[in-house]
Design a protein around this motif. Structure first.
Motif, PDB file in Angstrom:
ATOM      1  N   PHE A 103       5.459  -7.031  -4.815  1.00 40.79           N
ATOM      2  CA  PHE A 103       6.260  -5.896  -4.659  1.00 40.79           C
ATOM      3  C   PHE A 103       7.389  -6.081  -3.800  1.00 40.79           C
ATOM      4  CE2 PHE A 103       3.808  -2.734  -7.062  1.00 40.79           C
ATOM      5  CZ  PHE A 103       2.638  -3.190  -6.968  1.00 40.79           C
ATOM      6  N   GLY A 104       8.785  -5.481  -4.280  1.00 40.26           N
ATOM      7  CA  GLY A 104       9.963  -5.315  -3.224  1.00 40.26           C
ATOM      8  C   GLY A 104       9.912  -4.249  -2.605  1.00 40.26           C
ATOM      9  N   LYS A 105      10.518  -3.786  -1.612  1.00 41.00           N
ATOM     10  CA  LYS A 105      10.226  -3.024  -0.613  1.00 41.00           C
ATOM     11  C   LYS A 105      10.536  -1.598  -0.947  1.00 41.00           C
ATOM     12  CE  LYS A 105      11.328  -5.938   3.570  1.00 41.00           C
ATOM     13  NZ  LYS A 105      12.066  -5.989   4.708  1.00 41.00           N
ATOM     14  N   GLY A 106      10.900  -1.339  -2.313  1.00 39.03           N
ATOM     15  CA  GLY A 106      11.057   0.013  -3.020  1.00 39.03           C
ATOM     16  C   GLY A 106      12.460   0.618  -2.396  1.00 39.03           C
ATOM     17  N   PHE A 148       9.897   0.776  -7.243  1.00 33.93           N
ATOM     18  CA  PHE A 148       9.336  -0.648  -6.593  1.00 33.93           C
ATOM     19  C   PHE A 148       9.668  -1.362  -7.986  1.00 33.93           C
ATOM     20  CE2 PHE A 148       7.606   0.204  -2.782  1.00 33.93           C
ATOM     21  CZ  PHE A 148       7.023   1.660  -2.693  1.00 33.93           C
ATOM     22  N   ARG A 188      14.279   4.438  -2.318  1.00 33.67           N
ATOM     23  CA  ARG A 188      13.995   5.783  -2.464  1.00 33.67           C
ATOM     24  C   ARG A 188      15.297   6.713  -3.209  1.00 33.67           C
ATOM     25  NH1 ARG A 188      10.463   8.965  -0.205  1.00 33.67           N
ATOM     26  NH2 ARG A 188       9.678   7.214   1.389  1.00 33.67           N
ATOM     27  N   TYR A 227       7.682  -0.203 -11.068  1.00 31.53           N
ATOM     28  CA  TYR A 227       6.810   1.067 -10.653  1.00 31.53           C
ATOM     29  C   TYR A 227       7.578   2.201 -10.023  1.00 31.53           C
ATOM     30  CZ  TYR A 227       2.835  -1.996 -11.503  1.00 31.53           C
ATOM     31  OH  TYR A 227       1.978  -2.916 -12.215  1.00 31.53           O
ATOM     32  N   GLY A 273       3.617  11.515  -2.269  1.00 30.60           N
ATOM     33  CA  GLY A 273       2.040  11.877  -2.110  1.00 30.60           C
ATOM     34  C   GLY A 273       1.152  11.324  -3.212  1.00 30.60           C
ATOM     35  N   GLU A 274       1.737  10.333  -4.048  1.00 23.00           N
ATOM     36  CA  GLU A 274       0.968   9.888  -4.943  1.00 23.00           C
ATOM     37  C   GLU A 274       0.979   8.396  -5.089  1.00 23.00           C
ATOM     38  OE1 GLU A 274       2.296  13.586  -8.051  1.00 23.00           O
ATOM     39  OE2 GLU A 274       2.244  11.336  -8.674  1.00 23.00           O
ATOM     40  N   GLY A 275       0.100   7.755  -5.784  1.00 19.04           N
ATOM     41  CA  GLY A 275       0.167   6.485  -6.358  1.00 19.04           C
ATOM     42  C   GLY A 275       1.046   5.838  -7.054  1.00 19.04           C
ATOM     43  N   LEU A 276       1.078   4.749  -7.471  1.00 20.57           N
ATOM     44  CA  LEU A 276       1.924   3.903  -8.391  1.00 20.57           C
ATOM     45  C   LEU A 276       1.785   4.206  -9.741  1.00 20.57           C
ATOM     46  CD1 LEU A 276       2.534   2.387  -5.840  1.00 20.57           C
ATOM     47  CD2 LEU A 276       3.190   0.658  -7.044  1.00 20.57           C
ATOM     48  N   ILE A 328       0.213  -9.218  -7.551  1.00 19.48           N
ATOM     49  CA  ILE A 328       1.609  -8.660  -7.995  1.00 19.48           C
ATOM     50  C   ILE A 328       2.529  -8.731  -6.600  1.00 19.48           C
ATOM     51  CG2 ILE A 328       2.763  -6.461  -8.416  1.00 19.48           C
ATOM     52  CD1 ILE A 328       0.686  -5.896 -10.324  1.00 19.48           C
ATOM     53  N   GLY A 344      -4.783   3.332  -8.536  1.00 14.52           N
ATOM     54  CA  GLY A 344      -5.286   5.021  -8.254  1.00 14.52           C
ATOM     55  C   GLY A 344      -4.095   5.818  -7.387  1.00 14.52           C
ATOM     56  N   ASP A 345      -4.482   6.817  -7.148  1.00 10.36           N
ATOM     57  CA  ASP A 345      -3.154   7.653  -6.452  1.00 10.36           C
ATOM     58  C   ASP A 345      -3.360   7.624  -5.016  1.00 10.36           C
ATOM     59  OD1 ASP A 345      -3.487  10.636  -8.683  1.00 10.36           O
ATOM     60  OD2 ASP A 345      -2.482   8.694  -8.811  1.00 10.36           O
ATOM     61  N   GLY A 346      -4.069   6.500  -4.289  1.00  6.57           N
ATOM     62  CA  GLY A 346      -4.100   6.529  -2.967  1.00  6.57           C
ATOM     63  C   GLY A 346      -4.803   7.333  -1.942  1.00  6.57           C
ATOM     64  N   SER A 379       6.674  -1.388   1.475  1.00  3.94           N
ATOM     65  CA  SER A 379       6.350  -1.789   0.143  1.00  3.94           C
ATOM     66  C   SER A 379       4.780  -1.871   0.412  1.00  3.94           C
ATOM     67  CB  SER A 379       6.794  -2.912  -0.357  1.00  3.94           C
ATOM     68  OG  SER A 379       6.377  -3.267  -1.649  1.00  3.94           O
ATOM     69  N   GLN A 409       6.590   5.824  -7.797  1.00  6.70           N
ATOM     70  CA  GLN A 409       5.826   6.443  -6.855  1.00  6.70           C
ATOM     71  C   GLN A 409       6.365   7.981  -6.574  1.00  6.70           C
ATOM     72  OE1 GLN A 409       4.960   4.601  -2.778  1.00  6.70           O
ATOM     73  NE2 GLN A 409       2.989   5.416  -2.865  1.00  6.70           N
ATOM     74  N   ILE A 452      -3.935   1.925  -1.171  1.00  2.28           N
ATOM     75  CA  ILE A 452      -4.035   1.938  -2.801  1.00  2.28           C
ATOM     76  C   ILE A 452      -4.882   1.040  -3.252  1.00  2.28           C
ATOM     77  CG2 ILE A 452      -2.610   2.179  -4.893  1.00  2.28           C
ATOM     78  CD1 ILE A 452      -0.281   3.207  -3.010  1.00  2.28           C
TER      79      ILE A 452
END
Lengths: 112, 117
Positions: free
Chosen positions: A102-105, A89, A107, A36, A41-44, A100, B109-111, B43, A38, B93
């Protein structure tokens, strides 16, 4: 329990560089694997996925191959762009459930 | 297709206030909705899973009296943070899928960024 481990960031690259973000997983059975993205400022957003061993997911120049023998799903892109700057992610989803993990992400910063 | 809308996208409120966040599936029927919480540079952690018409299933460590989830229709789920405090500040989210089981994709969603003063 199931888990996902991905390389810590931030990762900083110059535009047009080659990208690899490592991801390994621990799971019972045969999970589906996802990347995924991100943006700030947005969602996934789902970037790509693979549902069985040796499957390759691809999208927007990104690729990842489901490696059962190494329990890995590394993300690669041959030539990154500034617009690829985001948090990535790695995730898995067990076939028996909705959850689901998730990993920690990681950047990613791409410099022009 | 498969669009999930969250509202509001950003909310700032005083400590002690209750805040409601809406999650809507715009072009499909969401049998199952999920609520995640994301701390800065961390995460996503699943908070709860809700199926339309039934009580939500909360993950271990999530206070169900603190985070009230309602999934009254196939297109709408709400998360209410009751008596919010600064430690509840986070990015929330939601995601939705068409039915249970591990085969259907989740659409995010966008959160909602929640800041408690």
């Amino acid at each position: 329990g199931d888990s996902v481990t991905q390389m810590e960031g931030p990762v900083t690259l110059s535009e047009e560089a080659f990208l690899t973000i490592n991801c390994t997983y621990t799971a019972t059975g045969y999970p589906s694997l996802f990347w995924y993205v991100q943006y700030p400022g947005e969602g996934l957003q789902l970037l790509l996925k693979a549902t069985k061993a040796d499957d390759k997911g691809s999208n927007k120049g990104f690729e990842a191959t489901y490696r059962k023998e190494t329990t890995s799903f590394h993300l690669e892109k041959g030539s990154v762009q500034v617009s690829d700057s985001a948090v990535y992610f790695c995730a898995l989803r067990d076939r028996s459930g909705d959850k689901i993990i998730f990993g920690k992400g990681t950047r990613l910063h791409i410099l022009p | 297709g498969a669009v999930v809308s969250q509202h509001p996208s950003w909310v700032i409120c005083k400590s002690g206030t209750s805040v409601k966040i809406e999650c809507r599936s715009l072009d499909f029927q969401a049998t199952t909705m999920f609520w995640y919480r994301q701390f800065p540079k961390q995460s996503l952690m699943l908070m709860a899973t809700s199926n339309e018409g039934s009580k939500a299933t909360y993950e271990q460590g999530v206070e169900k009296d603190k985070f009230l989830i309602n999934h009254a229709s196939l297109t709408l789920s709400t998360l209410t943070v009751t008596s919010a405090h600064p430690e509840d500040s986070s990015f929330y989210i939601c995601s939705a899928s068409t039915q249970g089981g591990g085969l259907q994709p989740q659409h995010f969603g966008d959160g909602t960024r929640l800041s408690i003063l």
